[in-house]
Design a protein around this motif. Structure first.
Motif, PDB file in Angstrom:
ATOM      1  N   ILE A   1       7.302  10.996  -0.250  1.00 31.45           N
ATOM      2  CA  ILE A   1       8.390  11.911   0.073  1.00 31.45           C
ATOM      3  C   ILE A   1       8.077  12.715   1.343  1.00 31.45           C
ATOM      4  CG2 ILE A   1       7.849  14.059  -1.176  1.00 31.45           C
ATOM      5  CD1 ILE A   1      10.994  12.249  -1.987  1.00 31.45           C
ATOM      6  N   LYS A   2       6.789  12.747   1.726  1.00 29.33           N
ATOM      7  CA  LYS A   2       6.402  13.467   2.952  1.00 29.33           C
ATOM      8  C   LYS A   2       7.030  12.812   4.187  1.00 29.33           C
ATOM      9  CE  LYS A   2       2.040  15.304   1.270  1.00 29.33           C
ATOM     10  NZ  LYS A   2       0.617  14.992   1.116  1.00 29.33           N
ATOM     11  N   VAL A   3       7.364  11.533   4.065  1.00 34.58           N
ATOM     12  CA  VAL A   3       8.009  10.871   5.215  1.00 34.58           C
ATOM     13  C   VAL A   3       9.455  10.498   4.852  1.00 34.58           C
ATOM     14  CG1 VAL A   3       5.946  10.009   6.383  1.00 34.58           C
ATOM     15  CG2 VAL A   3       6.937   8.649   4.543  1.00 34.58           C
ATOM     16  N   LEU A   4      10.097  11.431   4.150  1.00 37.57           N
ATOM     17  CA  LEU A   4      11.485  11.213   3.725  1.00 37.57           C
ATOM     18  C   LEU A   4      12.391  10.882   4.916  1.00 37.57           C
ATOM     19  CD1 LEU A   4      13.543  11.443   1.340  1.00 37.57           C
ATOM     20  CD2 LEU A   4      13.886  13.812   2.043  1.00 37.57           C
ATOM     21  N   ARG A   5      13.332  10.025   4.693  1.00 34.41           N
ATOM     22  CA  ARG A   5      14.331   9.634   5.703  1.00 34.41           C
ATOM     23  C   ARG A   5      14.904  10.878   6.392  1.00 34.41           C
ATOM     24  NH1 ARG A   5      19.979   9.262   4.528  1.00 34.41           N
ATOM     25  NH2 ARG A   5      19.928   9.552   2.285  1.00 34.41           N
ATOM     26  N   ASN A   6      14.982  10.842   7.710  1.00 34.54           N
ATOM     27  CA  ASN A   6      15.485  11.988   8.470  1.00 34.54           C
ATOM     28  C   ASN A   6      16.938  11.755   8.890  1.00 34.54           C
ATOM     29  OD1 ASN A   6      15.431  10.241  10.635  1.00 34.54           O
ATOM     30  ND2 ASN A   6      13.531  11.035  11.484  1.00 34.54           N
TER      31      ASN A   6
ATOM     32  N   LEU B   1       4.755   9.393  -5.511  1.00 34.50           N
ATOM     33  CA  LEU B   1       6.022   9.827  -4.914  1.00 34.50           C
ATOM     34  C   LEU B   1       5.844  11.026  -3.990  1.00 34.50           C
ATOM     35  CD1 LEU B   1       9.084   9.332  -4.849  1.00 34.50           C
ATOM     36  CD2 LEU B   1       9.290  10.913  -6.772  1.00 34.50           C
ATOM     37  N   ASN B   2       4.969  11.974  -4.400  1.00 41.90           N
ATOM     38  CA  ASN B   2       4.807  13.179  -3.566  1.00 41.90           C
ATOM     39  C   ASN B   2       4.213  12.858  -2.194  1.00 41.90           C
ATOM     40  OD1 ASN B   2       2.310  12.634  -4.659  1.00 41.90           O
ATOM     41  ND2 ASN B   2       1.718  14.769  -4.859  1.00 41.90           N
TER      42      ASN B   2
ATOM     43  N   ARG C   1       0.845  -1.208   0.000  1.00 46.04           N
ATOM     44  CA  ARG C   1       0.000   0.000   0.000  1.00 46.04           C
ATOM     45  C   ARG C   1       0.868   1.241   0.000  1.00 46.04           C
ATOM     46  NH1 ARG C   1      -4.409   0.477   4.557  1.00 46.04           N
ATOM     47  NH2 ARG C   1      -4.320   2.608   3.826  1.00 46.04           N
ATOM     48  N   PHE C   2       1.884   1.220   0.872  1.00 47.14           N
ATOM     49  CA  PHE C   2       2.751   2.398   0.970  1.00 47.14           C
ATOM     50  C   PHE C   2       3.485   2.646  -0.341  1.00 47.14           C
ATOM     51  CE2 PHE C   2       6.893   4.344   1.642  1.00 47.14           C
ATOM     52  CZ  PHE C   2       6.492   5.564   2.155  1.00 47.14           C
TER      53      PHE C   2
ATOM     54  N   TYR D   1      11.283   7.273   4.538  1.00 45.12           N
ATOM     55  CA  TYR D   1      11.311   6.769   3.161  1.00 45.12           C
ATOM     56  C   TYR D   1      12.645   7.064   2.470  1.00 45.12           C
ATOM     57  CZ  TYR D   1      10.098   6.500  -1.801  1.00 45.12           C
ATOM     58  OH  TYR D   1      10.091   6.214  -3.135  1.00 45.12           O
ATOM     59  N   THR D   2      13.237   6.044   1.872  1.00 43.72           N
ATOM     60  CA  THR D   2      14.485   6.204   1.119  1.00 43.72           C
ATOM     61  C   THR D   2      14.153   6.043  -0.363  1.00 43.72           C
ATOM     62  OG1 THR D   2      15.676   5.187   2.954  1.00 43.72           O
ATOM     63  CG2 THR D   2      16.848   5.341   0.871  1.00 43.72           C
TER      64      THR D   2
END
Ligand SMILES: O=C(O)CCC(=O)C(=O)O
Ligand SMILES: [Fe+2]
Length: 203
Positions: free
Chosen positions: A20-25, A16-17, A10-11, A31-32
């Motif tokens: 990308i909201k949960v981009l790797r911190n 992509l947009n 599902r994820f 998200y990578t």
């Protein structure tokens, strides 16, 4: 496990947009994006581990066909950074291991998927602690044109933990093969070596 694979699909199916909201911190959580990561080329342990870190990583390979002769991989050759990794895969063949890292040429063997089973990979910290009694598993993923999902559960020492040869794993004849290293420093360096700089995502 089936539910985790369902949620993972599902994820990854989100645009992509959204992902990308949960981009790797900075703590390497999140998200990578594709092509962000470039990989190549007994009780005593409990006490010195500090607060161990467990990370669950959902992985998705989009179905490209790999070509090792051109350096195209699902995931390039690497060993995991921490202590131990439990890996669940779907039914698509892709993971390969190299049992002898020093062999030339290296020999790669597929690990066939086995429903309900976990693959156990040893990480670099176990190799360092044990002075190579346990060797970290060199592995890579080849794409064969089919989409593939896997789930990796990484167990790592705390970032403050200094990883150095255990007293029982060294002797005069067999001195430590690695200098002591703080796990956090080791991890940052390995991330720098294998991932794009996060600043490329800033507008
Ligand atoms: O997808 C796989 O089978 C392996 C994943 C992997 O090696 C990793 O995430 O470190
Ligand atoms: Fe890995």
């Amino acid at each position: 496990m089936d539910e985790v694979f369902t949620q993972s699909k599902r994820f990854f199916n989100l645009p992509l947009n959204e992902k990308i909201k949960v981009l790797r911190n900075e703590k390497h959580r999140g998200y990578t994006p594709l092509h962000d990561e470039l990989l190549d080329p007994d009780t005593q342990v409990h006490e010195i581990l500090g607060e161990p870190i467990a990370t669950l990583r959902l992985l998705h390979y989009e179905g490209q066909t790999s070509d090792p002769s051109k350096g195209i991989y699902g995931a390039g050759a690497h060993s995991d950074f921490g202590l131990i990794t439990l890996l669940a895969t779907d039914e698509v063949l892709g993971l390969q291991i190299c049992k002898d890292k020093d062999a030339k040429p290296q020999i790669w063997e597929y690990v066939p998927p086995l429903k309900g089973a976990f693959i156990v990979n040893l990480g670099d910290m176990l190799e360092r602690w044990s002075n190579c009694i346990f060797k970290s598993t060199l592995h890579r993923v080849l794409g064969n044109g089919r989409e593939r999902y896997s789930i990796a559960y990484f167990v790592e020492p705390s970032h403050d933990c200094v990883v150095e040869c255990l007293p029982t794993c060294k002797s005069e004849k067999n001195p430590p093969k690695f200098p002591p290293v703080k796990y956090g420093s080791y991890l940052s360096q390995r991330y720098k070596d294998t991932h794009a700089d996060l600043s490329i995502y800033k507008k």
